[in-house]
Design a protein around this motif. Structure first.
Motif, PDB file in Angstrom:
ATOM      1  N   SER A   1       0.790  -1.229  -0.059  1.00 38.75           N
ATOM      2  CA  SER A   1       0.033   0.162  -0.050  1.00 38.75           C
ATOM      3  C   SER A   1       0.880   1.188   0.013  1.00 38.75           C
TER       4      SER A   1
ATOM      5  N   ASP B   1      -4.553   1.936   5.530  1.00 42.14           N
ATOM      6  CA  ASP B   1      -5.350   0.993   5.214  1.00 42.14           C
ATOM      7  C   ASP B   1      -5.415  -0.071   6.498  1.00 42.14           C
TER       8      ASP B   1
ATOM      9  N   GLY C   1      -5.252   3.930   1.039  1.00 39.83           N
ATOM     10  CA  GLY C   1      -3.720   4.093   0.453  1.00 39.83           C
ATOM     11  C   GLY C   1      -3.851   4.029  -1.112  1.00 39.83           C
TER      12      GLY C   1
ATOM     13  N   GLY D   1      -5.316   1.567  -3.216  1.00 40.37           N
ATOM     14  CA  GLY D   1      -5.829   0.392  -3.874  1.00 40.37           C
ATOM     15  C   GLY D   1      -7.220  -0.157  -3.813  1.00 40.37           C
TER      16      GLY D   1
END
Length: 116
Positions: A11, A17, A99, A101
């Motif tokens: 990340s 996250d 993060g 993603g």
């Protein structure tokens, strides 16, 4: 004998996250030291799909009711990045992690490996 699997998510903001999985998803965890959280994942399945290019990996979280789960997560501020797609094997969408993603979320319509 193999007794489990450890999934690593890379990340741009691992702390954010980790907080998302702890505070928004509410996953149980242990602190391995210095705030390094390791989460207890729900039961998992592993499937192999053919690849035309380079092999890759994808994490997909599962739920029993996609509409209810997306509504619950949306109320907590989760941003969904893909409309719900209906497929013969399940209903799927995706959401953004703090993060940067993305994780897919799906309601399987196929037989499940757990709880057989």
């Amino acid at each position: 004998m193999i007794n489990g699997a450890h999934i690593v998510m890379y990340s741009r903001d691992a702390e954010a996250d980790r907080g998302f999985f702890r505070d928004v998803l509410g996953w149980p965890y242990v602190d391995a030291g210095h705030g390094w959280l390791i989460f207890e994942a729900p039961p998992a399945e592993l499937a192999f799909h053919p690849a035309e290019g380079e092999p890759s990996h994808e994490l997909m979280l599962m739920c029993d009711d996609l509409d209810a789960t997306t509504a619950e997560l949306t109320a907590k501020g989760v941003e969904f990045t893909q409309p719900v797609t209906e497929a013969g094997w399940g209903r799927v969408t995706a959401f953004r992690l703090p993060g940067g993603g993305h994780i897919s979320l799906y309601q399987p319509l196929h037989p499940r490996a757990h709880g057989r």
